[in-house]
Design a protein around this motif. Structure first.
Motif, PDB file in Angstrom:
ATOM      1  N   GLU A 153     -89.497  22.083 -24.602  1.00  0.00           N
ATOM      2  CA  GLU A 153     -89.327  20.654 -24.304  1.00  0.00           C
ATOM      3  C   GLU A 153     -87.953  20.420 -23.675  1.00  0.00           C
ATOM      4  O   GLU A 153     -86.942  20.927 -24.161  1.00  0.00           O
ATOM      5  N   THR A 154     -87.913  19.687 -22.615  1.00  0.00           N
ATOM      6  CA  THR A 154     -86.665  19.342 -21.943  1.00  0.00           C
ATOM      7  C   THR A 154     -86.696  17.859 -21.569  1.00  0.00           C
ATOM      8  O   THR A 154     -87.736  17.197 -21.689  1.00  0.00           O
ATOM      9  N   GLY A 155     -85.581  17.347 -21.081  1.00  0.00           N
ATOM     10  CA  GLY A 155     -85.541  15.958 -20.641  1.00  0.00           C
ATOM     11  C   GLY A 155     -84.164  15.358 -20.854  1.00  0.00           C
ATOM     12  O   GLY A 155     -83.254  15.988 -21.409  1.00  0.00           O
ATOM     13  N   THR A 156     -84.002  14.108 -20.381  1.00  0.00           N
ATOM     14  CA  THR A 156     -82.739  13.380 -20.492  1.00  0.00           C
ATOM     15  C   THR A 156     -82.968  12.146 -21.351  1.00  0.00           C
ATOM     16  O   THR A 156     -83.863  11.339 -21.076  1.00  0.00           O
ATOM     17  N   VAL A 157     -82.154  12.005 -22.415  1.00  0.00           N
ATOM     18  CA  VAL A 157     -82.248  10.867 -23.306  1.00  0.00           C
ATOM     19  C   VAL A 157     -81.019   9.986 -23.092  1.00  0.00           C
ATOM     20  O   VAL A 157     -79.912  10.490 -22.874  1.00  0.00           O
ATOM     21  N   ARG A 158     -81.252   8.651 -23.093  1.00  0.00           N
ATOM     22  CA  ARG A 158     -80.131   7.722 -22.978  1.00  0.00           C
ATOM     23  C   ARG A 158     -79.990   6.985 -24.301  1.00  0.00           C
ATOM     24  O   ARG A 158     -80.934   6.346 -24.768  1.00  0.00           O
ATOM     25  N   LEU A 159     -78.788   7.057 -24.866  1.00  0.00           N
ATOM     26  CA  LEU A 159     -78.494   6.488 -26.174  1.00  0.00           C
ATOM     27  C   LEU A 159     -77.511   5.336 -26.026  1.00  0.00           C
ATOM     28  O   LEU A 159     -76.692   5.321 -25.106  1.00  0.00           O
ATOM     29  N   VAL A 170     -70.599   2.629 -35.235  1.00  0.00           N
ATOM     30  CA  VAL A 170     -71.114   1.928 -36.418  1.00  0.00           C
ATOM     31  C   VAL A 170     -72.626   1.697 -36.318  1.00  0.00           C
ATOM     32  O   VAL A 170     -73.263   1.360 -37.319  1.00  0.00           O
ATOM     33  N   ASP A 171     -73.219   1.899 -35.154  1.00  0.00           N
ATOM     34  CA  ASP A 171     -74.666   1.755 -34.987  1.00  0.00           C
ATOM     35  C   ASP A 171     -75.078   2.529 -33.746  1.00  0.00           C
ATOM     36  O   ASP A 171     -74.279   2.723 -32.814  1.00  0.00           O
ATOM     37  N   SER A 172     -76.348   2.968 -33.717  1.00  0.00           N
ATOM     38  CA  SER A 172     -76.857   3.731 -32.566  1.00  0.00           C
ATOM     39  C   SER A 172     -78.355   3.535 -32.456  1.00  0.00           C
ATOM     40  O   SER A 172     -79.027   3.231 -33.442  1.00  0.00           O
ATOM     41  N   LYS A 173     -78.895   3.713 -31.220  1.00  0.00           N
ATOM     42  CA  LYS A 173     -80.329   3.598 -30.968  1.00  0.00           C
ATOM     43  C   LYS A 173     -80.667   4.324 -29.679  1.00  0.00           C
ATOM     44  O   LYS A 173     -79.780   4.613 -28.852  1.00  0.00           O
ATOM     45  N   VAL A 174     -81.972   4.637 -29.542  1.00  0.00           N
ATOM     46  CA  VAL A 174     -82.455   5.303 -28.325  1.00  0.00           C
ATOM     47  C   VAL A 174     -82.769   4.214 -27.292  1.00  0.00           C
ATOM     48  O   VAL A 174     -83.642   3.377 -27.512  1.00  0.00           O
ATOM     49  N   ASP A 175     -82.079   4.231 -26.158  1.00  0.00           N
ATOM     50  CA  ASP A 175     -82.323   3.242 -25.090  1.00  0.00           C
ATOM     51  C   ASP A 175     -83.436   3.702 -24.153  1.00  0.00           C
ATOM     52  O   ASP A 175     -84.210   2.878 -23.668  1.00  0.00           O
ATOM     53  N   ARG A 176     -83.533   5.024 -23.894  1.00  0.00           N
ATOM     54  CA  ARG A 176     -84.615   5.577 -23.073  1.00  0.00           C
ATOM     55  C   ARG A 176     -84.904   6.982 -23.549  1.00  0.00           C
ATOM     56  O   ARG A 176     -83.999   7.823 -23.626  1.00  0.00           O
ATOM     57  N   VAL A 212     -74.752   6.306 -23.419  1.00  0.00           N
ATOM     58  CA  VAL A 212     -74.435   7.705 -23.131  1.00  0.00           C
ATOM     59  C   VAL A 212     -75.744   8.441 -22.874  1.00  0.00           C
ATOM     60  O   VAL A 212     -76.721   8.266 -23.614  1.00  0.00           O
ATOM     61  N   GLU A 213     -75.777   9.276 -21.827  1.00  0.00           N
ATOM     62  CA  GLU A 213     -76.948  10.086 -21.514  1.00  0.00           C
ATOM     63  C   GLU A 213     -76.661  11.543 -21.875  1.00  0.00           C
ATOM     64  O   GLU A 213     -75.556  12.052 -21.637  1.00  0.00           O
TER      65      GLU A 213
END
Length: 221
Positions: A153-159, A170-176, A212-213
């Motif tokens: 599995e590969t790919g680019t995640v944007r957080l 203090v908080d984080s989530k997956v944007d894409r 951040v990506e």
């Protein structure tokens, strides 16, 4: 002995004499040119006349319908003009003076003048903002999940990270998503431990969201 009857012999003699006489007359006529005269009479031109067709007289056309009679316009009404005589009044000897100077306008008694409005204050300048910056040396690189590695599995995640004024997440989530939930969670947990240089407004550190990506590739392992 002859059996010819006398009456029959007489008739034959008369017929023979008639034929001889007819031929003699015919020969005489041919000799004197009577035949040519007959031919010339027959050769005279025939006159042909064209008789015009008699046309029937033209039919009488019905007379045109009578035109409607228009009513005569009523005569104009004449109204005599009334004569008005105006007596000219005798002019008095008066002396007038004129000037080109316009008198100054004065406010009426008891009127209040409106105060002049103060100048509008200048619009405040837009604040100067800076974004938070991640410090890569402050945290470890995200570990490739074994199951994702086996599945290639590969790919680019944007957080997206919420960073306070001290640069701590203090908080984080997956944007894409990258297409793999395992890769998204591994990157979010690892980068949330990193320290950031906080964003500022007019030079003062403030809390802000920063994106951040992270790229997952098998060649880097």
């Amino acid at each position: 002995m002859s059996y010819v009857q006398p009456a029959a012999a007489g008739r034959r003699s008369v017929g023979f004499i008639v034929v001889v006489v007819f031929h003699a007359v015919l020969f005489y006529a041919l000799a004197n040119g009577l035949g040519r005269k007959v031919v010339e009479v027959l050769k005279e031109p025939l006159e042909a006349k064209i008789i015009e067709e008699i046309k029937p007289p033209p039919e009488d056309k019905p007379p045109p319908p009578p035109q409607p009679q228009t009513k005569a316009a009523p005569p104009p009404v004449f109204a005599p003009k009334a004569e008005v005589k105006v007596q000219a009044q005798p002019q008095e000897n008066t002396i007038t003076s004129t000037t080109n100077v316009k008198p100054a306008e004065t406010a009426p008694m008891g009127a209040k003048t409106a105060p002049t409005a103060p100048p509008a204050p200048a619009a405040p300048a837009a604040p100067v903002k800076t974004s938070a910056v991640i410090k890569a040396s402050s945290c470890e690189k995200p570990a490739y999940p074994a199951a994702s590695q086996r599945a290639e599995e590969t790919g680019t995640v944007r957080l997206a990270f919420l960073i306070n004024a001290e640069g701590v997440v203090v908080d984080s989530k997956v944007d894409r998503s990258s297409g793999s939930r395992r890769l998204d969670e591994a990157a979010r947990k690892a980068l949330a431990l990193c320290h950031f240089k906080p964003g500022t407004v007019d030079g003062k550190p403030v809390q802000s969201w920063e994106k951040v990506e992270y790229v997952w590739t098998l060649n880097d392992e």
